[in-house]
Design a protein around this motif. Structure first.
Motif, mmCIF file in Angstrom:
data_model
loop_
_atom_site.group_PDB
_atom_site.id
_atom_site.type_symbol
_atom_site.label_atom_id
_atom_site.label_comp_id
_atom_site.label_asym_id
_atom_site.label_seq_id
_atom_site.Cartn_x
_atom_site.Cartn_y
_atom_site.Cartn_z
ATOM 1 N N ARG A 34 1.795 -6.980 -95.147
ATOM 2 C CA ARG A 34 0.824 -5.967 -95.251
ATOM 3 C C ARG A 34 1.689 -4.678 -95.822
ATOM 4 N NH1 ARG A 34 0.139 -8.661 -90.624
ATOM 5 N NH2 ARG A 34 1.794 -7.341 -89.560
ATOM 6 N N ALA A 35 2.750 -4.603 -95.953
ATOM 7 C CA ALA A 35 3.445 -3.328 -96.359
ATOM 8 C C ALA A 35 5.065 -3.806 -96.620
ATOM 9 C CB ALA A 35 3.827 -2.223 -95.262
ATOM 10 N N VAL A 36 5.705 -3.024 -97.613
ATOM 11 C CA VAL A 36 6.984 -3.131 -98.114
ATOM 12 C C VAL A 36 7.655 -1.883 -97.820
ATOM 13 C CG1 VAL A 36 6.236 -2.901 -100.389
ATOM 14 C CG2 VAL A 36 8.498 -4.081 -99.991
ATOM 15 N N ASP A 110 20.688 -10.707 -109.509
ATOM 16 C CA ASP A 110 21.641 -9.416 -109.664
ATOM 17 C C ASP A 110 21.146 -8.517 -110.997
ATOM 18 O OD1 ASP A 110 23.576 -8.096 -108.280
ATOM 19 O OD2 ASP A 110 24.813 -8.328 -110.192
ATOM 20 N N ARG A 111 20.675 -9.166 -111.751
ATOM 21 C CA ARG A 111 20.304 -8.196 -113.090
ATOM 22 C C ARG A 111 18.832 -7.506 -112.929
ATOM 23 N NH1 ARG A 111 20.170 -13.098 -116.981
ATOM 24 N NH2 ARG A 111 18.924 -13.825 -115.227
ATOM 25 N N ALA A 112 18.219 -7.849 -111.621
ATOM 26 C CA ALA A 112 16.687 -7.099 -111.422
ATOM 27 C C ALA A 112 17.000 -5.829 -111.091
ATOM 28 C CB ALA A 112 16.059 -8.009 -110.576
ATOM 29 N N ARG A 113 16.132 -4.966 -111.540
ATOM 30 C CA ARG A 113 16.204 -3.673 -111.077
ATOM 31 C C ARG A 113 15.225 -3.575 -109.820
ATOM 32 N NH1 ARG A 113 14.434 0.186 -116.112
ATOM 33 N NH2 ARG A 113 13.441 1.091 -114.553
ATOM 34 N N LEU A 118 10.133 -3.468 -106.226
ATOM 35 C CA LEU A 118 9.500 -2.721 -105.489
ATOM 36 C C LEU A 118 8.059 -2.966 -105.857
ATOM 37 C CD1 LEU A 118 9.056 -1.032 -102.985
ATOM 38 C CD2 LEU A 118 9.735 1.149 -104.245
ATOM 39 N N ALA A 119 8.031 -2.459 -107.351
ATOM 40 C CA ALA A 119 6.632 -2.256 -108.087
ATOM 41 C C ALA A 119 5.723 -3.577 -108.065
ATOM 42 C CB ALA A 119 6.640 -1.525 -109.455
ATOM 43 N N THR A 120 6.621 -4.455 -108.218
ATOM 44 C CA THR A 120 5.719 -6.009 -108.300
ATOM 45 C C THR A 120 5.371 -6.363 -106.809
ATOM 46 O OG1 THR A 120 7.426 -6.832 -109.848
ATOM 47 C CG2 THR A 120 6.158 -8.541 -108.687
ATOM 48 N N VAL A 121 6.219 -6.057 -105.811
ATOM 49 C CA VAL A 121 5.664 -6.275 -104.550
ATOM 50 C C VAL A 121 4.357 -5.745 -104.073
ATOM 51 C CG1 VAL A 121 6.204 -6.428 -102.011
ATOM 52 C CG2 VAL A 121 7.730 -7.265 -103.521
ATOM 53 N N VAL A 170 6.932 -3.976 -117.406
ATOM 54 C CA VAL A 170 6.085 -5.134 -117.455
ATOM 55 C C VAL A 170 5.058 -4.712 -116.628
ATOM 56 C CG1 VAL A 170 5.585 -7.355 -117.414
ATOM 57 C CG2 VAL A 170 7.557 -6.543 -118.410
ATOM 58 N N LEU A 171 3.747 -4.686 -116.994
ATOM 59 C CA LEU A 171 2.534 -4.339 -115.965
ATOM 60 C C LEU A 171 1.989 -5.473 -115.272
ATOM 61 C CD1 LEU A 171 0.834 -2.026 -118.419
ATOM 62 C CD2 LEU A 171 2.385 -1.312 -116.742
#
Length: 542
Positions: A34-36, A110-113, A118-121, A170-171
């Motif tokens: 429900r939240a992150v 490890d390469r992921a920002r 956060l934006a994806t979740v 990436v949107l």
């Protein structure tokens, strides 16, 4: 009553796509998010602190994760257990410890920002629906970007991604199915693609075509770079504004024969969606903007109730703006960096709120010790130095604290704007400052701004010197400016200008003869310095 989003944990993991390096402990099919929020090592040290269903463990080691999981296995901590943990640490003990605590653990590439993760979740939670649900939309039903990539993927047979106008974010993207090449993987992870291949795209004019819009570019495969064929089209509003681009990578099979037609239609739909989203931000996003004084403002009690923020608790407001670089792109730059700022602000204080308005970012934080907040803010703005996303600019911040509560947030924004505007052209001033520290620059800048609007207050004697310099290629104005700045010390002023002292004396005498100003008169000196400051301000603005 606003519905709280709820999404299955397995759907959140699926949405992360290539950002997932390993699922160390899979979630139960009945577990919901429900939240992150973001947690760092300091947060883990707080015993039995309440957490959200999904947590991003930023800067936390494998040993710390294992210790925390073991603590969560205590029945007394059941109410404080998250459903899903996302971490870049890896440890073979995760599986057993997570099973004992009934917590799912995902190891992020490890390469992921982290701001992209956060934006994806958060994006999945905001939609509150399965990533694939919109792919089955009936004709005539409205579609969002997630639904659109599903439709385009089905229509083209490829892997689809939609990027923003800066190509830095990436949107939306379709599942990769293990068929993504390195460019797609790196883009989804929030990293720049392979430099050699990006150079080829520039040489082939792909990015220029995207900015022009209208045409679908067929980019051939490049075996040496391990890149597959792809199609791309720019997305533009009805007024011609560049909004983004749609990319389709060829997967295991060839693209459909009418893939270009599908992309042209998709570009038109994406333009409507992106325009609508820019005009109508999310409920929470719009509320935060109104809290900062946009869209007519909002009652502090209403904002506090929705945001679950105590109305009267002391707060701090931070304004962040780019300085230097391409001024025409500063709005795009701050929009692109907004997610990263949100990430770091949330790591500093889990309740932090961020927004971007008129090319500036604003952060709302609980008031803490001023020295600690200034130190953190200084680290925040310098963290982005040299980042390509800033396009040659650097970030500068202004801090106002403490404010009495949410009712004063909009006032805090006005104050940080005053500081940022007053120091915008001063590349030598502190990167982080307050209104108290910048009071002289702020007041002088605002006074000069008012005076510059009054043509009747222009001193014709200074205009005489300006005209003389133009007509005779003279240096009277800069000589007078240096002389006054040196408080009448001819030798120091001459050294600044790189001329002989006698040359400067001649110029000062000549300036007084032509203008009838007397630089031994305090009032004449003050008026001349004000006039020179207004002229310098106007020159910088032009």
């Amino acid at each position: 009553m606003v519905r709280e989003p709820s999404v299955a944990a397995i759907d959140v993991i699926a949405a992360l796509d290539t950002a997932v390096a390993e699922v160390a402990a899979a979630p139960d099919g009945a577990q919901w998010i429900r939240a992150v929020s973001i947690i760092d090592s300091d947060d883990l040290a707080v015993a039995a602190q309440p957490v959200t269903d999904a947590v991003l463990l930023v800067g936390v080691s494998g040993d710390e994760v294992v210790d925390w999981l073991r603590g969560l296995a205590d029945p007394g901590h059941a109410a404080h257990r998250p459903v899903l943990i996302l971490t870049k640490a890896a440890d073979p003990r995760f599986g057993v410890a997570a099973a004992a605590a009934s917590v799912a653990v995902v190891i992020v590439d490890d390469r992921a920002r982290w701001d992209r993760v956060l934006a994806t979740v958060q994006g999945v939670l905001d939609r509150g629906v399965d990533d694939d649900a919109s792919a089955e939309l009936a004709p005539g039903v409205d579609v969002d970007l997630i639904g659109l990539v599903g439709l385009v993927a089905h229509g083209t047979g490829g892997l689809v991604s939609i990027e923003d106008a800066t190509s830095a974010r990436v949107l939306a993207y379709s599942p990769s199915r293990g068929e993504a090449d390195d460019l797609r993987v790196q883009t989804i992870l929030g990293r720049a693609g392979p430099p050699g291949y990006l150079d080829l795209l520039r040489q082939w004019g792909v990015f220029d075509a995207i900015r022009r819009g209208g045409e679908v570019v067929d980019v051939p495969e490049h075996p040496e770079q391990a890149m597959r064929r792809r199609l791309v089209v720019g997305v533009h509003s009805g007024s011609g504004r560049h909004l983004g681009s749609i990319w389709v990578q060829e997967g295991a099979g060839p693209l459909t024969d009418d893939a270009s037609d599908v992309l042209r239609g998709a570009a038109a739909i994406a333009a409507r969606i992106l325009t609508r989203e820019m005009q109508a931000p999310s409920t929470e996003g719009q509320l935060v903007q109104r809290l900062f004084g946009a869209h007519g403002g909002i009652d502090a009690s209403s904002a506090g109730a929705y945001l679950r923020w105590p109305v009267d608790d002391p707060v701090a407001v931070i304004g962040i703006a780019p300085v230097g670089g391409d001024e025409s792109r500063q709005g795009e730059v701050m929009t692109a960096v907004g997610g990263a700022l949100r990430l770091h602000a949330s790591a500093f204080a889990t309740t932090a709120l961020t927004t971007v308005l008129d090319g500036r970012a604003y952060l709302l934080l609980p008031a803490v010790r001023s020295t600690a907040l200034i130190r953190w803010t200084r680290g925040l703005v310098t963290r982005f130095d040299g980042d390509p996303i800033l396009a040659g600019a650097v970030l500068r911040a202004a801090v106002v604290m403490p404010l009495a509560g949410l009712a004063e947030v909009s006032t805090g924004r006005v104050e940080v704007d005053r500081v940022l505007s007053a120091t915008a052209s001063d590349t030598e001033s502190a990167r982080v400052t307050t209104l108290a520290e910048s009071r002289t620059a702020v007041l002088l800048g605002e006074i000069l701004a008012v005076l510059s609007q009054r043509d009747d207050l222009t001193d014709p004697r200074l205009t005489t010197l300006v005209d003389y310099d133009v007509e005779h290629d003279g240096d009277l104005v800069p000589s007078v400016a240096a002389y006054l700045a040196a408080h009448g010390n001819v030798r120091n002023a001459a050294r600044t200008l790189g001329v002989h002292a006698n040359t400067l004396r001649y110029r000062i005498d000549r300036a007084q003869q032509l203008s009838e100003l007397r630089f031994d008169d305090a009032d004449d000196r003050l008026l001349t310095e004000i006039g020179l400051a207004i002229r310098a301000r106007s020159t910088r603005r032009d």
